[in-house]
Write an enzyme that holds these catalytic residues in place. Structure first.
Site, PDB file in Angstrom:
ATOM      1  N   GLY A  87      16.231 -49.086 -27.144  1.00  0.00           N
ATOM      2  CA  GLY A  87      17.501 -49.046 -26.066  1.00  0.00           C
ATOM      3  C   GLY A  87      18.217 -50.186 -26.130  1.00  0.00           C
ATOM      4  O   GLY A  87      17.735 -51.382 -26.540  1.00  0.00           O
ATOM      5  N   GLN A 135      23.318 -56.482 -22.313  1.00  0.00           N
ATOM      6  CA  GLN A 135      22.660 -57.287 -23.295  1.00  0.00           C
ATOM      7  C   GLN A 135      23.694 -57.672 -24.550  1.00  0.00           C
ATOM      8  O   GLN A 135      23.382 -58.514 -25.459  1.00  0.00           O
ATOM      9  CB  GLN A 135      21.589 -56.502 -23.999  1.00  0.00           C
ATOM     10  N   HIS A 174      18.744 -53.078 -16.475  1.00  0.00           N
ATOM     11  CA  HIS A 174      19.603 -53.814 -16.885  1.00  0.00           C
ATOM     12  C   HIS A 174      21.133 -53.752 -16.133  1.00  0.00           C
ATOM     13  O   HIS A 174      21.710 -54.783 -16.052  1.00  0.00           O
ATOM     14  CB  HIS A 174      19.894 -53.787 -18.353  1.00  0.00           C
ATOM     15  N   CYS A 233      11.752 -55.971 -24.922  1.00  0.00           N
ATOM     16  CA  CYS A 233      13.137 -56.158 -24.418  1.00  0.00           C
ATOM     17  C   CYS A 233      13.877 -56.843 -25.501  1.00  0.00           C
ATOM     18  O   CYS A 233      13.349 -58.010 -25.878  1.00  0.00           O
ATOM     19  CB  CYS A 233      13.434 -56.840 -23.086  1.00  0.00           C
ATOM     20  N   LEU A 234      15.175 -56.481 -26.108  1.00  0.00           N
ATOM     21  CA  LEU A 234      15.656 -57.041 -27.271  1.00  0.00           C
ATOM     22  C   LEU A 234      16.243 -58.556 -26.737  1.00  0.00           C
ATOM     23  O   LEU A 234      16.533 -59.377 -27.460  1.00  0.00           O
ATOM     24  CB  LEU A 234      16.823 -56.397 -27.656  1.00  0.00           C
ATOM     25  N   HIS A 251      13.938 -48.766 -18.091  1.00  0.00           N
ATOM     26  CA  HIS A 251      14.200 -50.047 -18.479  1.00  0.00           C
ATOM     27  C   HIS A 251      15.685 -50.495 -18.742  1.00  0.00           C
ATOM     28  O   HIS A 251      16.100 -51.425 -17.979  1.00  0.00           O
ATOM     29  CB  HIS A 251      13.267 -50.454 -19.589  1.00  0.00           C
ATOM     30  N   GLU A 252      16.327 -49.441 -19.247  1.00  0.00           N
ATOM     31  CA  GLU A 252      17.887 -49.838 -19.556  1.00  0.00           C
ATOM     32  C   GLU A 252      18.653 -49.689 -18.281  1.00  0.00           C
ATOM     33  O   GLU A 252      19.442 -50.601 -18.118  1.00  0.00           O
ATOM     34  CB  GLU A 252      18.399 -48.914 -20.674  1.00  0.00           C
TER      35      GLU A 252
HETATM   36 NI    NI Z   1      15.742 -54.802 -22.239  1.00  0.00          NI
END
Ligand code: NI
Length: 168
Positions: A46, A51, A139, A93-94, A135-136
């Protein structure tokens, strides 16, 4: 279209509450297209617009790396309608390369959002899909998964988090 740079922990954009999308114009379509390229290249599950440095209420979830039948889904101006139960799962997480932590979140979620076609939809999810959506979504609220770990786990991660934020 092109990949965009993923910002790491420490970049203030990750702590902003993202702004609603007023209109799905060409700029938004280009952003989503770039986000698709970016999440695929990074092998992520995701990606949220903050991000890639865009404080907008958009995220996408792409479970195709773990489920060949899964298709990429785009969520614009999403709302969490309801959640149910709790479960602990490992998350990454990226924006936190190499960091994985067990996190407790709701087990199931009902989400409402607008798709790239401008149509509103509702989705009920569990398992990894629910996890990725929650999670997304966080953000977009300026929240990060490390906010949910124990103080002991945070202490153990302190050095790595400092290094990440200094590099960004
Ligand atoms: Ni993340």
């Amino acid at each position: 279209m092109a990949e965009r740079q993923i910002v790491n922990y420490g970049d203030p954009v990750l702590r902003e509450v993202a702004k609603p999308v007023e209109e799905i114009d060409q700029e938004i379509k280009d952003l989503v297209s770039d986000m698709v390229d970016t999440v695929k290249e990074a092998n992520g599950l995701g990606l949220a617009a903050p991000q890639v440095g865009q404080s907008k209420r958009i995220f996408l979830v792409d479970l195709s790396a773990v489920d060949m039948t899964a298709t990429l889904k785009v969520f614009i101006n999403p709302e969490i309608v309801e959640t149910e139960d709790e479960i602990e799962m490992e998350e990454g997480c990226l924006s936190f390369p190499g960091i994985f932590q067990k996190i407790i979140r709701p087990a199931r979620v009902k989400v409402r959002a607008t798709g790239l076609d401008g149509n509103q939809f509702e989705m009920v999810a569990d398992g990894i899909l629910a996890r990725a959506i929650l999670h997304e979504y966080d953000h977009l609220e300026g929240k990060l998964f490390i906010d949910k770990i124990s103080s002991m786990a945070r202490t153990m991660l302190r050095g790595r988090l400092r290094k990440l934020s200094q590099a960004s």
